[in-house]
Enzyme design. Structure first.
Site, PDB file in Angstrom:
ATOM      1  N   GLU A 119      83.982  30.871 -15.404  1.00 24.84           N
ATOM      2  CA  GLU A 119      83.024  31.245 -16.438  1.00 24.84           C
ATOM      3  C   GLU A 119      82.628  32.720 -16.329  1.00 24.84           C
ATOM      4  O   GLU A 119      82.429  33.376 -17.342  1.00 24.84           O
ATOM      5  CB  GLU A 119      81.796  30.332 -16.321  1.00 24.84           C
ATOM      6  CG  GLU A 119      81.016  30.294 -17.578  1.00 24.84           C
ATOM      7  CD  GLU A 119      80.275  28.979 -17.797  1.00 24.84           C
ATOM      8  OE1 GLU A 119      80.718  27.910 -17.326  1.00 24.84           O
ATOM      9  OE2 GLU A 119      79.243  29.044 -18.460  1.00 24.84           O
ATOM     10  N   PHE A 216      85.958  29.366  -1.758  1.00 25.20           N
ATOM     11  CA  PHE A 216      85.127  28.161  -1.605  1.00 25.20           C
ATOM     12  C   PHE A 216      84.736  27.845  -0.164  1.00 25.20           C
ATOM     13  O   PHE A 216      84.343  26.736   0.153  1.00 25.20           O
ATOM     14  CB  PHE A 216      85.786  26.947  -2.292  1.00 25.20           C
ATOM     15  CG  PHE A 216      85.999  27.226  -3.745  1.00 25.20           C
ATOM     16  CD1 PHE A 216      84.928  27.218  -4.623  1.00 25.20           C
ATOM     17  CD2 PHE A 216      87.246  27.584  -4.238  1.00 25.20           C
ATOM     18  CE1 PHE A 216      85.100  27.534  -5.961  1.00 25.20           C
ATOM     19  CE2 PHE A 216      87.420  27.909  -5.569  1.00 25.20           C
ATOM     20  CZ  PHE A 216      86.349  27.880  -6.419  1.00 25.20           C
ATOM     21  N   GLY A 226      77.300  23.466  -7.721  1.00 23.24           N
ATOM     22  CA  GLY A 226      76.526  23.215  -8.935  1.00 23.24           C
ATOM     23  C   GLY A 226      77.258  23.732 -10.154  1.00 23.24           C
ATOM     24  O   GLY A 226      78.474  23.645 -10.231  1.00 23.24           O
ATOM     25  N   CYS A 229      81.147  22.623 -14.192  1.00 22.96           N
ATOM     26  CA  CYS A 229      82.426  21.897 -14.125  1.00 22.96           C
ATOM     27  C   CYS A 229      82.616  21.026 -12.880  1.00 22.96           C
ATOM     28  O   CYS A 229      83.054  19.883 -13.001  1.00 22.96           O
ATOM     29  CB  CYS A 229      83.577  22.872 -14.308  1.00 22.96           C
ATOM     30  SG  CYS A 229      83.642  23.491 -16.013  1.00 22.96           S
ATOM     31  N   LYS A 232      80.452  17.720 -13.152  1.00 24.70           N
ATOM     32  CA  LYS A 232      80.849  16.765 -14.201  1.00 24.70           C
ATOM     33  C   LYS A 232      82.282  16.252 -13.993  1.00 24.70           C
ATOM     34  O   LYS A 232      82.570  15.095 -14.280  1.00 24.70           O
ATOM     35  CB  LYS A 232      80.659  17.380 -15.589  1.00 24.70           C
ATOM     36  CG  LYS A 232      81.739  18.312 -16.059  1.00 24.70           C
ATOM     37  CD  LYS A 232      81.502  18.753 -17.499  1.00 24.70           C
ATOM     38  CE  LYS A 232      82.634  19.630 -17.991  1.00 24.70           C
ATOM     39  NZ  LYS A 232      83.939  18.973 -18.056  1.00 24.70           N
TER      40      LYS A 232
END
Ligand SMILES: NC(=O)c1ccc[n+]([C@@H]2O[C@H](COP(=O)([O-])OP(=O)(O)OC[C@H]3O[C@@H](n4cnc5c(N)ncnc54)[C@H](O)[C@@H]3O)[C@@H](O)[C@H]2O)c1
Length: 278
Positions: A119, A216, A226, A229, A232
């Site tokens: 994003e 990561f 959080g 993506c 969910k």
């Protein structure tokens, strides 16, 4: 020059439009947006139609809510029957979704083309993919979508052509693997703290191994993962596994641990992440 229709003019839709817009004409539609091209016009004039719609999790964490996609497909598919125009799902949808739509509307050229952009760098990421995955039901559609990408993005990345369910699964395995890495990193950081050593130093030295990589391994001050993506998509694939009777106990533990350690459930306030906030 082709005309590319994009339905869902959000983060992914706009990045797709900006990217393909370098060489092609873009027409787009977004719910309640006055600048939208009406769906009938968009489907009539486009050579490719991309669906970049929200696919939120259900608020009770039981799985994905595909109702927005279902409704748009029921409107768009009859307009595209027998038109030979690929209707390409770019949204993240659980494995089996595109095949289900293709069965319902056999005269539509469905394809699945998962998006891997982030994003924060959406337009740049779109134009500089590590790989492109195209799930199509026939070679002609796969080739046309591949050519569209090569024309705009060049040849520095591999294009995988496969079936839609495999393409869908690639996206979920990617996101849930990264989410799992985050939770593992959080646990190692907790242990490092108990040992009185610096976790960031450990992570730097571990991440220098190309088999692991440094992404990561950082631990957020909020704990866990959080945004939209990872939460969910984790919930969506756990919901599917439950329905299919598949034991995803590692991933279930990852999600439970995230709920336990994440200080802010930020996804609850992000539009399009949960179906009670659209
Ligand atoms: N944001 C990311 O970083 C990212 C990365 C890869 C994949 N994805 C996936 O792409 C999909 C879209 O994500 P996004 O971040 O672009 O979402 P978004 O919320 O930014 O955009 C979706 C757009 O669709 C519009 N919309 C909703 N219902 C509509 C309807 N019936 N008709 C037309 N437009 C409608 C919304 O108003 C919104 O503008 C999701 O499935 C997401 O999981 C997102």
């Amino acid at each position: 020059m082709a005309t590319i229709g994009i339905i869902g003019w959000g983060v992914v839709g706009k990045a797709t439009g900006k990217g393909f817009g370098k060489k092609h004409k873009i027409v787009w539609n977004n719910k309640n947006d006055k600048g939208s091209t009406p769906i009938e016009d968009l489907c009539g004039k486009s050579d490719f139609v991309f669906l970049c719609l929200p696919t939120p999790m259900r608020a009770d964490h039981s799985g994905i809510d595909l109702s927005i996609m279902d409704k748009v497909i029921d409107k768009v598919a009859p307009l595209m029957a027998s038109k030979n125009t690929p209707l390409i799902i770019k949204s993240t949808v659980i494995p089996g979704t595109t095949a289900k739509y293709a069965k319902k509307y056999p005269k539509v050229e469905f394809a699945m083309n998962p998006e891997f952009l982030t994003e924060v760098n959406a337009p740049w990421d779109f134009l500089h993919p590590d790989r492109v995955v195209i799930g199509a039901l026939n070679e002609d559609v796969a080739n046309r979508i591949a050519r569209l990408h090569r024309d705009v993005m060049g040849y520095k990345f591999r294009i995988f052509t496969t079936d839609p369910t495999t393409a869908e699964m690639v996206k979920y395995m990617s996101n849930t693997y990264m989410a799992t890495k985050v939770i593992f990193a959080n646990e190692m950081a907790e242990l490092a703290e108990k040992l009185g050593i610096n976790y960031d130093d450990v992570a730097d030295m571990v991440g220098a191994d190309p088999r692991i990589g440094k992404s990561f391994l950082k631990v957020s001050p909020f704990g866990g993962f959080g945004l939209k993506c990872f939460p969910k998509d984790t919930v969506a694939i756990l919901g599917l596994a439950k329905k299919l009777g598949t034991d995803l106990s590692v991933l279930q533990t990852v999600w439970n641990k995230n709920l336990k350690i994440r200080k802010v459930k930020d996804w609850e306030g992000i539009k399009g992440a949960v179906n009670n906030n659209l």
